[in-house]
Design an enzyme around this catalytic site. Structure first.
Site, mmCIF file in Angstrom:
data_model
loop_
_atom_site.group_PDB
_atom_site.id
_atom_site.type_symbol
_atom_site.label_atom_id
_atom_site.label_comp_id
_atom_site.label_asym_id
_atom_site.label_seq_id
_atom_site.Cartn_x
_atom_site.Cartn_y
_atom_site.Cartn_z
ATOM 1 N N ASP A 102 26.598 -17.291 2.096
ATOM 2 C CA ASP A 102 25.850 -16.840 2.782
ATOM 3 C C ASP A 102 24.681 -18.093 4.196
ATOM 4 O O ASP A 102 24.298 -17.869 4.106
ATOM 5 C CB ASP A 102 24.539 -15.767 2.676
ATOM 6 C CG ASP A 102 25.551 -14.475 2.229
ATOM 7 O OD1 ASP A 102 25.747 -14.154 2.802
ATOM 8 O OD2 ASP A 102 24.881 -13.854 1.541
ATOM 9 N N THR A 140 28.818 -4.893 -1.318
ATOM 10 C CA THR A 140 27.480 -4.489 -1.472
ATOM 11 C C THR A 140 26.690 -3.162 -1.408
ATOM 12 O O THR A 140 27.743 -2.523 -1.559
ATOM 13 C CB THR A 140 25.924 -5.586 -0.307
ATOM 14 O OG1 THR A 140 26.713 -7.094 -0.279
ATOM 15 C CG2 THR A 140 25.014 -4.852 -0.733
ATOM 16 N N SER A 179 20.589 -10.616 4.398
ATOM 17 C CA SER A 179 19.936 -9.601 5.464
ATOM 18 C C SER A 179 19.671 -8.629 4.621
ATOM 19 O O SER A 179 19.737 -7.657 5.363
ATOM 20 C CB SER A 179 21.885 -9.283 6.809
ATOM 21 O OG SER A 179 22.285 -11.038 7.171
ATOM 22 N N ASN A 193 28.500 -9.928 -2.504
ATOM 23 C CA ASN A 193 29.102 -10.580 -1.221
ATOM 24 C C ASN A 193 30.351 -9.817 -0.986
ATOM 25 O O ASN A 193 29.962 -8.569 -1.158
ATOM 26 C CB ASN A 193 29.241 -12.161 -0.984
ATOM 27 C CG ASN A 193 29.198 -12.793 0.301
ATOM 28 O OD1 ASN A 193 28.271 -11.993 1.200
ATOM 29 N ND2 ASN A 193 28.670 -13.679 0.852
ATOM 30 N N GLY A 223 26.217 -6.408 5.387
ATOM 31 C CA GLY A 223 26.210 -8.072 6.035
ATOM 32 C C GLY A 223 25.050 -7.809 6.547
ATOM 33 O O GLY A 223 23.736 -7.301 6.431
HETATM 34 O O1 DON Z 1 22.928 -11.017 1.214
HETATM 35 C C1 DON Z 1 23.359 -10.979 2.175
HETATM 36 O O2 DON Z 1 23.464 -10.495 2.898
HETATM 37 C C2 DON Z 1 25.296 -10.383 1.552
HETATM 38 N N1 DON Z 1 25.550 -11.285 0.991
HETATM 39 C C3 DON Z 1 25.354 -8.866 1.659
HETATM 40 C C4 DON Z 1 26.376 -8.427 1.807
HETATM 41 C C5 DON Z 1 26.879 -7.084 1.917
HETATM 42 O O3 DON Z 1 26.478 -6.226 2.466
HETATM 43 C C6 DON Z 1 28.247 -6.964 2.435
HETATM 44 N N2 DON Z 1 28.692 -5.600 2.790
HETATM 45 N N3 DON Z 1 29.207 -4.545 2.949
#
Ligand code: DON
Length: 561
Positions: free
Chosen positions: A411, A369, A441, A389, A461
């Site tokens: 998610d 992300t 998140s 993601n 994440g």
């Molecule tokens: O929207 C979310 O919370 C996740 N899909 C974010 C994923 C993410 O940050 C992966 N990263 N390192």
């Protein structure tokens, strides 16, 4: 004359050095992003007369090209926006939506067990993307330039290629086996089914053409017409469930951000369908009950961990897409509610999460992300976190489009109380339903006091929220962006009931003391996060920008005529 400045000392040197050459009032702006080419795309757009919103659209498009492992046209995003002319603050919600043929149990087998990988790999894992619509929305409603101007840098980068870096190689290492199954993705991102060498050029001709169609026709160029047709047929041929109406009906939604006050700092952050603002706000409200700055580092970390535990618990119980469920936002952010939760914290002992609830979970790492922050000379600002993601999303590229699809469906809580790729659990509030947005998140954030403004955020994440929280606490102590992005990181998310920390995140002494208090510690085998941050010191009109040393990004404060 443009000067790029990264630290206060070099900033002052440049000021002294350039002062005799500056004859007109110079404009000052700052950008921090996860890739130097994306930062450059934003700088180019500001120099052409664009504002922060044009720059944000350009950076979003550029990241979609040069950081294909992190975000893209096939993914979603939240752009937190501040417009200086009328002080309007809004969150542009470009989160993916579940296709209309989605069902509550679509990732379960007949026995009710989760089918491994189905919500993570290939077109079944992909929600309907929001990024192309978000780019148009930003430019049309807030920008000054045309979509064609704003997309030009990304189109060029896709046509000419970008060089493979160590980060690319590392993240491809996690996803190579999935990408190999999809020839259209493998052809672009692998070299004869192997991870490409450092410096190899990744050229994306199809993606350039899709961007050109978007530039010429706006959102219709992506959600209707030949590109949409190609996206749907390719998804369907490979076992997915998208329909033309899913794309055609996709809507950006502007939502009111979450605002909390923490010890005099106005904290503005992402609202549902992201959990970021509420979880972080609740943790800050709990922490306000303690005089953190007076506490020794061990007690302080213990209290912060306990605040995280409690607010992540409420995430699992209450949060999801506000268009589908009622979220008790006022209660969750009520200072009295936080006061009650603070009273349940024992400063000597960890509270087992099972005392808050008894849900079992697993732990996994997953990661990518991206985030960028931008401020223009008028004080317009954007804090944006964008995602597909996991690294390289679902690993699936729709034939002929160059669009790498997300795996954001993971998610959702695909089965009640069963952990997703980040170990997060949920239940009804975040269950799958057609057209619903999965709970995120992502925590793009603004901070404001009488004398300072900050713009920050990070990928990571489930750990995004705790990373931004630690950044806010560091801002509260008077530190600058370089400190926020480099801070050692630790995290608790209610379940699994463990304090996760990156290498070096806790000292030996802190580890021993936290174990003595009853915490279970789990060191991650790497450092995590990729924070991009900007701060303005209002009184002196000084800008500071910093990019996380864990990543390959670039932060620039610059002047232009
Ligand atoms: O929207 C979310 O919370 C996740 N899909 C974010 C994923 C993410 O940050 C992966 N990263 N390192």
């Amino acid at each position: 004359m443009i000067k790029n400045i990264k630290t206060l000392s070099s900033f002052l040197c440049v000021l002294i050095f350039t002062s005799s050459y500056v004859f007109a009032e110079p404009k000052q702006a700052a950008i921090a992003s996860a890739h130097p080419l994306a930062t450059q795309a934003g700088i180019d757009i500001l120099r052409q007369g664009g504002n922060a919103f044009d720059a944000a659209a350009a950076i979003t498009a550029s990241l979609a090209v040069v950081e294909p492992y992190s975000s893209g046209l096939g993914g979603g995003a939240f752009w937190l926006v501040h417009r200086s002319s009328d002080k309007k603050q809004t969150m542009i919600d470009g989160r993916e939506k579940a296709p209309m043929r989605s069902t509550h149990d679509m990732y379960l087998d007949k026995a009710g067990n989760v089918v491994k990988g189905l919500s993570l790999n290939g077109p079944m894992a992909a929600g309907i993307p929001g990024v192309p619509a978000g780019i148009e929305h930003l430019v049309k409603n807030y920008g000054r330039l045309s979509l064609k101007q704003v997309l030009a840098p990304a189109i060029k980068q896709a046509q000419e290629g970008f060089a493979v870096t160590e980060r690319y190689q590392k993240l491809m290492g996690y996803r190579k086996e999935v990408i190999k199954q999809y020839p259209d993705a493998a052809q672009i991102f692998l070299n004869k089914y192997d991870v490409p060498a450092i410096g190899a050029l990744i050229v994306q001709k199809d993606l350039a053409n899709t961007l050109i169609t978007l530039a010429n026709n706006g959102r219709k160029g992506f959600y209707q017409g030949p590109v949409a047709k190609q996206l749907v047929s390719s998804v369907r041929e490979n076992g997915g469930i998208w329909e033309p109406g899913d794309l055609e009906k996709y809507q950006i939604i502007e939502r009111e951000p979450i605002v909390v006050n923490y010890n005099g700092i106005k904290v503005t952050s992402a609202s549902p369908p992201s959990s970021g603002g509420i979880v972080m706000g609740q943790a800050l409200n709990i922490l306000e009950q303690f005089n953190l700055e007076k506490l020794d580092s061990i007690t302080r970390k213990h209290i912060v961990i306990e605040a995280m535990r409690r607010s992540y618990r409420d995430r699992a119980a209450y949060l999801g897409d506000p268009d589908f469920i009622d979220i008790p936002v006022d209660r969750l952010l009520d200072k009295n509610y936080a006061g009650g939760l603070a009273l349940t914290i024992n400063s000597e002992r960890a509270t087992p999460s099972s005392e808050l609830s008894n849900i079992a979970t697993i732990d996994q790492i997953g990661t990518d992300t991206t985030h960028f922050s931008v401020v223009d000379p008028e004080g317009n600002r954007v804090s944006a976190t964008l995602s597909i993601n996991l690294p390289f999303g679902s690993g699936f590229v729709a034939k002929g489009t160059g669009v790498l699809l997300n795996n954001e469906m993971d998610d959702f809580s695909v089965k009640p109380l069963t952990a997703n790729a980040y170990g997060l659990v949920g239940d009804h509030a975040n269950a799958i339903a057609p057209g619903k947005r999965p709970l995120s998140s992502m925590t793009p954030t603004f901070l404001e006091t009488d004398d300072r403004i900050a713009v920050l955020g990070t990928p990571g994440g489930s750990r995004i929220i705790s990373m931004v929280l630690l950044g806010v606490l560091d801002f509260a102590e008077g530190n600058a962006p370089k400190s926020w992005v480099s801070l050692p990181r630790y995290h608790h998310q209610y379940l699994p009931d463990q304090v996760q920390y990156e290498q070096g995140g806790l000292s030996d002494l802190e580890q021993t003391a936290l174990k003595d208090k009853g915490h279970v510690l789990k060191e991650k085998n790497r450092r995590y996060g990729n924070m991009q941050a900007i701060m303005i010191w209002k009184k002196k009109d000084l800008f500071f920008a910093a990019s996380d040393p864990r990543g390959e990004g670039s932060a620039e404060v610059f002047y232009y005529p």
